[in-house]
Motif scaffolding. Structure first.
Motif, PDB file in Angstrom:
ATOM      1  N   GLU A 121      -5.337  -3.070   3.802  1.00 23.01           N
ATOM      2  CA  GLU A 121      -4.074  -2.329   3.931  1.00 23.01           C
ATOM      3  C   GLU A 121      -4.243  -1.139   4.860  1.00 23.01           C
ATOM      4  N   ARG A 125      -2.117  -0.857   8.301  1.00 19.76           N
ATOM      5  CA  ARG A 125      -1.233   0.301   8.472  1.00 19.76           C
ATOM      6  C   ARG A 125      -1.586   1.070   9.755  1.00 19.76           C
ATOM      7  N   SER A 144       3.719  -6.722   5.069  1.00 17.24           N
ATOM      8  CA  SER A 144       4.584  -7.181   3.983  1.00 17.24           C
ATOM      9  C   SER A 144       3.893  -8.237   3.134  1.00 17.24           C
ATOM     10  N   LEU A 147       1.310  -6.530   0.985  1.00 18.43           N
ATOM     11  CA  LEU A 147       1.940  -5.787  -0.106  1.00 18.43           C
ATOM     12  C   LEU A 147       2.389  -6.726  -1.216  1.00 18.43           C
ATOM     13  N   LYS A 152       3.161  -5.161  -4.851  1.00 20.05           N
ATOM     14  CA  LYS A 152       4.072  -4.088  -4.447  1.00 20.05           C
ATOM     15  C   LYS A 152       5.359  -4.725  -3.906  1.00 20.05           C
ATOM     16  N   GLU A 155       8.400  -2.690  -2.142  1.00 19.70           N
ATOM     17  CA  GLU A 155       7.987  -2.230  -0.815  1.00 19.70           C
ATOM     18  C   GLU A 155       7.853  -3.405   0.148  1.00 19.70           C
ATOM     19  N   GLU A 158      11.413  -4.410   1.256  1.00 20.20           N
ATOM     20  CA  GLU A 158      11.975  -3.425   2.176  1.00 20.20           C
ATOM     21  C   GLU A 158      11.308  -3.503   3.548  1.00 20.20           C
ATOM     22  N   THR A 159      10.004  -3.695   3.553  1.00 18.54           N
ATOM     23  CA  THR A 159       9.266  -3.759   4.810  1.00 18.54           C
ATOM     24  C   THR A 159       9.609  -5.009   5.601  1.00 18.54           C
ATOM     25  N   GLN A 192      10.695  -8.981  -8.906  1.00 17.25           N
ATOM     26  CA  GLN A 192      11.291  -7.732  -9.373  1.00 17.25           C
ATOM     27  C   GLN A 192      12.104  -7.918 -10.648  1.00 17.25           C
TER      28      GLN A 192
END
Length: 242
Positions: A121, A125, A144, A147, A152, A155, A158-159, A192
């Motif tokens: 990660e 990043r 993504s 993650l 995650k 996140e 969203e990414t 989720q």
């Protein structure tokens, strides 16, 4: 040293026709060293070295899978260190961004394969944050996926959302990358909780429809793999296995 007996592409075959010209394909040697490793490992490592350099690398076929991955990571790190030293007082990033980008992507691949998720990660990043072309979202796509693997999920969703749109426009909705993007989002939604599973099912139904339309198109060679991957993911989600 491993001697090649031919090459394979992402479909573990040398017979993929014109698809071998896609930018994400690469002729990975088919031999005792590379065959046990995922295609992406070979591609993301080999593209960092010239043919002459590869011929001199100590690729020991008797190593375990993890032993091979550790060796490949070490070789990438050594090359990055060497290129940085040669570029002093600048860095490789400054003098040859494309080479820096490939080396870090290779390192991230090996770290991920070795289960070094925190290191992977951090590396990806760095690639995202320091990319020179801010319109290129390919590293966000990799982030993504990482993650999502780490749990995650919000996140990851969203990414990946802007990445999906970017891939749709750049490659087409039925490209393997755009289909993979939808799977990342669908899995993130599903994980989720029950309130998001309806959205996930709709997106996965869209993926299966797009796969059904791949026949005869430019991505037809990937159709069977995409269908198998998606069907397995759906089954695993329904059974709570992923």
């Amino acid at each position: 040293m491993a001697s090649s007996t031919g090459y394979r592409y992402s479909q573990n075959s040398k017979n993929i026709g014109e698809a071998k010209n896609f930018s994400w394909e690469y002729p990975v040697p088919a031999n005792d060293f590379w065959n046990p490793l995922d295609f992406v490992v070979g591609r993301n490592f080999l593209q960092c070295f010239s043919a002459d350099e590869i011929a001199r690398l100590p690729l020991d076929s008797t190593l375990s899978k993890d032993g091979k991955l550790e060796l490949l990571l070490q070789l990438l790190q050594e090359k990055l260190f060497s290129r940085d030293a040669a570029a002093a007082p600048q860095t490789l990033y400054d003098v040859d961004y494309a080479a820096w980008d490939k080396l870090l992507l290779g390192m991230c691949t090996m770290q991920g394969q070795l289960g070094q998720s925190a290191e992977a990660e951090k590396t990806i990043r760095s690639l995202v944050d320091r990319r020179k072309d801010r319109t290129n979202l390919s590293h966000l796509h990799s982030l993504s996926g990482l993650l999502a693997e780490q749990g995650k999920h919000a996140e990851a969703e969203e990414t990946e959302m802007p990445v999906k749109l970017w891939l749709d426009e750049r490659l087409g909705k039925d490209s393997p990358q755009a289909l993979g993007s939808r799977r990342i989002i669908a899995k993130a939604m599903w994980k989720q909780g029950p309130s998001r599973q309806g959205e996930a099912r709709e997106l996965l139904a869209e993926v299966m429809e797009l796969i059904g339309g791949m026949s005869g198109g430019q991505f037809a060679v990937y159709q069977a793999e995409q269908r198998e991957t998606t069907e397995k993911m759906i089954a695993d989600l329904e059974r709570g296995r992923t």
